[in-house]
Design a protein around this motif. Structure first.
Motif, PDB file in Angstrom:
ATOM      1  N   VAL A  62       0.857  -1.184   0.000  1.00  0.00           N
ATOM      2  CA  VAL A  62       0.000   0.000   0.000  1.00  0.00           C
ATOM      3  C   VAL A  62       0.892   1.233   0.000  1.00  0.00           C
ATOM      4  O   VAL A  62       1.747   1.385   0.883  1.00  0.00           O
ATOM      5  CB  VAL A  62      -0.915   0.023   1.241  1.00  0.00           C
ATOM      6  N   VAL A  63       0.714   2.105  -0.985  1.00  0.00           N
ATOM      7  CA  VAL A  63       1.523   3.325  -1.056  1.00  0.00           C
ATOM      8  C   VAL A  63       0.662   4.530  -0.677  1.00  0.00           C
ATOM      9  O   VAL A  63      -0.412   4.754  -1.251  1.00  0.00           O
ATOM     10  CB  VAL A  63       2.137   3.520  -2.453  1.00  0.00           C
ATOM     11  N   HIS A  64       1.150   5.284   0.259  1.00  0.00           N
ATOM     12  CA  HIS A  64       0.412   6.374   0.896  1.00  0.00           C
ATOM     13  C   HIS A  64       0.183   7.575  -0.014  1.00  0.00           C
ATOM     14  O   HIS A  64       0.777   7.725  -1.079  1.00  0.00           O
ATOM     15  CB  HIS A  64       1.167   6.827   2.144  1.00  0.00           C
ATOM     16  N   GLU A  65      -0.693   8.468   0.438  1.00  0.00           N
ATOM     17  CA  GLU A  65      -0.918   9.756  -0.210  1.00  0.00           C
ATOM     18  C   GLU A  65       0.315  10.645  -0.014  1.00  0.00           C
ATOM     19  O   GLU A  65       1.267  10.271   0.657  1.00  0.00           O
ATOM     20  CB  GLU A  65      -2.150  10.441   0.389  1.00  0.00           C
ATOM     21  N   TRP A  66       0.265  11.848  -0.566  1.00  0.00           N
ATOM     22  CA  TRP A  66       1.446  12.716  -0.466  1.00  0.00           C
ATOM     23  C   TRP A  66       1.723  13.172   0.965  1.00  0.00           C
ATOM     24  O   TRP A  66       2.804  13.688   1.253  1.00  0.00           O
ATOM     25  CB  TRP A  66       1.329  13.913  -1.418  1.00  0.00           C
ATOM     26  N   GLY A 145      -2.326   2.146  -4.445  1.00  0.00           N
ATOM     27  CA  GLY A 145      -1.819   3.440  -4.027  1.00  0.00           C
ATOM     28  C   GLY A 145      -2.877   4.513  -4.117  1.00  0.00           C
ATOM     29  O   GLY A 145      -3.821   4.422  -4.918  1.00  0.00           O
ATOM     30  N   TYR A 146      -2.709   5.551  -3.312  1.00  0.00           N
ATOM     31  CA  TYR A 146      -3.663   6.650  -3.211  1.00  0.00           C
ATOM     32  C   TYR A 146      -2.982   7.979  -3.556  1.00  0.00           C
ATOM     33  O   TYR A 146      -1.932   8.304  -3.014  1.00  0.00           O
ATOM     34  CB  TYR A 146      -4.242   6.717  -1.790  1.00  0.00           C
ATOM     35  N   CYS A 147      -3.592   8.747  -4.462  1.00  0.00           N
ATOM     36  CA  CYS A 147      -3.067  10.054  -4.861  1.00  0.00           C
ATOM     37  C   CYS A 147      -1.614   9.919  -5.315  1.00  0.00           C
ATOM     38  O   CYS A 147      -1.346   9.268  -6.307  1.00  0.00           O
ATOM     39  CB  CYS A 147      -3.238  11.060  -3.727  1.00  0.00           C
ATOM     40  N   PHE A 148      -0.678  10.487  -4.577  1.00  0.00           N
ATOM     41  CA  PHE A 148       0.743  10.312  -4.870  1.00  0.00           C
ATOM     42  C   PHE A 148       1.074   8.830  -5.004  1.00  0.00           C
ATOM     43  O   PHE A 148       1.775   8.409  -5.926  1.00  0.00           O
ATOM     44  CB  PHE A 148       1.564  10.946  -3.740  1.00  0.00           C
TER      45      PHE A 148
END
Length: 269
Positions: A62-66, A145-148
């Motif tokens: 899981v890759v986070h937002e900015w 992933g979300y956003c960024f």
């Protein structure tokens, strides 16, 4: 006249236990700091898994937002763990840094995307370390992933990373991957129909580039959904920082269901 004895005998008083009907324990999700290193730097991810399950399970990154690896990214990892995956919320900034202002978040995210070889090395280090965990099955992996973070995972697919599925939620479609590679997995892109931060031309260009690398690409647009539509904190962030964000419960639920179906199809079969 003798009175009847209606009291149960000792044998009758004992409850009957049928082993087939002993209830099983449901998931007990636990999270822990998960460190990995590359380029002389240490990164602090968050690993979530169901500790009641002793069978190795497929892994999802899981890759986070900015904003960085915050509670929202951890919550998504917890959700995936409860559903039978081992989930690693990665740390793309290093040291578990979390931005508190959009200017800082923009600086952090730009540094990552402008040095794609280093970004890829961070992701690869997380994957390699994750494969060594005894709870992870020796099968394919997926990334969301979300956003960024959506932009990161789409670029990982462009780079040809060994992933069965890549799923982006309101991701930034900037093509940052400096070296392309064949990608045979599925890419699912969830986009807000009213997202003013994602240019349609850029999104179409990203989809075409992914298809050119061999990916099976599906783009799903949600009418009236703004940027950040999956994050319940989006409305508060929009008000605090005057950003064009907004939570959309219907788009959140629909996109999450579609993502879970894809993860089940690509990782559990």
């Amino acid at each position: 006249m003798a009175q009847e004895n209606n009291q149960p005998t000792p044998a009758e008083a004992e409850p009957k236990t049928d082993p087939e009907f002993i209830p099983a324990w449901g998931p007990r999700v636990e999270g822990e700091i998960f460190e990995y290193s590359t380029g002389g730097e240490t990164y602090q991810g968050y690993l979530a898994r169901n500790v009641n399950d002793e069978t190795p399970r497929p892994a999802v990154l899981v890759v986070h937002e900015w904003w960085g690896l915050d509670e929202y990214a951890r919550a998504r990892a917890d959700q995936l763990a409860a559903l039978g995956f081992v989930a690693l919320a990665v740390d793309m900034y290093g040291g578990g840094q979390v931005a508190t202002h959009p200017d800082q978040a923009g600086e952090f995210s730009s540094q990552v995307m402008q040095d794609w070889p280093a970004a890829r090395a961070r992701f690869e280090a997380a994957m390699a370390q994750l494969r060594q965990h005894p709870a992870v099955a020796d099968t394919g992996m997926a990334a969301i992933g979300y956003c960024f973070g959506g932009g990161v995972v789409m670029n990982m697919a462009l780079s040809g990373m060994p992933l069965e599925a890549v799923i982006s939620f309101h991701g930034a479609p900037t093509q940052a991957a400096s070296a392309r590679g064949e990608f045979e997995g599925v890419v699912q892109i969830h986009n807000g129909g009213a997202d003013s931060l994602v240019a349609r031309d850029d999104l179409s260009a990203m989809a075409r580039a992914l298809e050119a690398q061999g990916a099976n690409v599906k783009v799903i647009n949600y009418p009236q959904a703004l940027h950040g539509f999956t994050n319940p904190d989006a409305d508060a962030l929009a008000e605090e920082f005057d950003l064009p964000l907004g939570y959309n419960a219907a788009a959140d639920a629909s996109s999450w269901q579609a993502a879970l179906l894809l993860l089940d199809k690509t990782l559990n079969q």
